[in-house]
Design an enzyme around this catalytic site. Structure first.
Site, PDB file in Angstrom:
ATOM      1  CE1 TYR A  98      10.464 -24.323 -26.262  1.00  0.00           C
ATOM      2  CE2 TYR A  98       9.500 -23.396 -24.271  1.00  0.00           C
ATOM      3  CZ  TYR A  98       9.404 -24.029 -25.667  1.00  0.00           C
ATOM      4  OH  TYR A  98       7.862 -24.474 -25.908  1.00  0.00           O
ATOM      5  CG  ASN A 121      10.348 -32.745 -33.532  1.00  0.00           C
ATOM      6  OD1 ASN A 121      10.796 -33.092 -34.550  1.00  0.00           O
ATOM      7  ND2 ASN A 121      10.214 -32.925 -32.892  1.00  0.00           N
ATOM      8  CB  CYS A 129       9.605 -30.950 -29.000  1.00  0.00           C
ATOM      9  SG  CYS A 129       8.430 -32.193 -29.997  1.00  0.00           S
ATOM     10  CG  HIS A 130       7.927 -35.256 -24.548  1.00  0.00           C
ATOM     11  ND1 HIS A 130       8.851 -35.581 -25.875  1.00  0.00           N
ATOM     12  CD2 HIS A 130       8.451 -35.680 -23.623  1.00  0.00           C
ATOM     13  CE1 HIS A 130       9.355 -36.883 -25.595  1.00  0.00           C
ATOM     14  NE2 HIS A 130       8.677 -36.823 -24.198  1.00  0.00           N
ATOM     15  CD  GLU A 156       9.874 -39.015 -21.315  1.00  0.00           C
ATOM     16  OE1 GLU A 156      10.505 -37.888 -21.185  1.00  0.00           O
ATOM     17  OE2 GLU A 156      10.155 -38.998 -22.364  1.00  0.00           O
TER      18      GLU A 156
END
Length: 167
Positions: A98, A121, A129-130, A156
């Site tokens: 953040y 979001n 946003c993850h 990912e």
């Protein structure tokens, strides 16, 4: 005109909501900040934009897609829009804190405000946003739940071998 479809995924059913020519939301089942189902509009499984969203999400979950090419128009204020634009800049397989996002926005003291905007979001996964974590590397709140956030991040990772369904 607002319309929606339900998309099966390894992280449970996703509700894709479109209005006019843009995707405005992608909600998880039991999403932390989703509006009432009555606000999603009519069910439109054959809508061309929602079919594109379903196809691209299938490619993402199948490991064939790393970014999305969908028109989006999430409802939000100016600051939220700026944060969500920064989220789209986080590459597949990477994370940001953040604080890093706040600095990228030119507001280094705004980490908490960035966190609030991130949590608001409405287009999960597509606006990633993850990929935002705590400054110490910890997983922090996620409207879809921390288990889903953990799954998406593992999915990912280049060496990830996540198979099966989470929910």
């Amino acid at each position: 005109m607002r319309r929606h479809t339900i998309i099966d995924s390894p992280v449970g059913p996703l509700t894709a909501v479109a209005e006019d020519d843009a995707l405005i939301a992608l909600y998880f089942e039991r999403h932390g900040r989703a509006p009432a189902v009555t606000e999603h509009g009519e069910r439109a499984d054959e809508d061309p934009l929602l079919i594109r969203a379903r196809t691209q999400l299938g490619e993402y979950f199948g490991g064939e897609r790393r970014s999305f090419d969908l028109p989006t128009d999430p409802p939000g204020d100016g600051f939220q829009q700026r944060v969500w634009a920064q989220l789209r800049e986080i590459p597949y397989g990477e994370t940001r804190s953040y604080g890093q996002l706040a600095r990228a926005l030119g507001q280094p003291g705004a980490a908490q405000a960035v966190g609030n905007a991130n949590g608001a979001n409405p287009i999960s996964i597509v606006v990633p946003c993850h990929r935002v974590i705590g400054s110490d590397g910890s997983l922090t709140g996620y409207a879809g739940g921390l288990e889903r956030k953990r799954w998406l991040l593992a999915h990912e990772e280049p060496a990830a071998s996540v198979t099966g369904r989470l929910f």
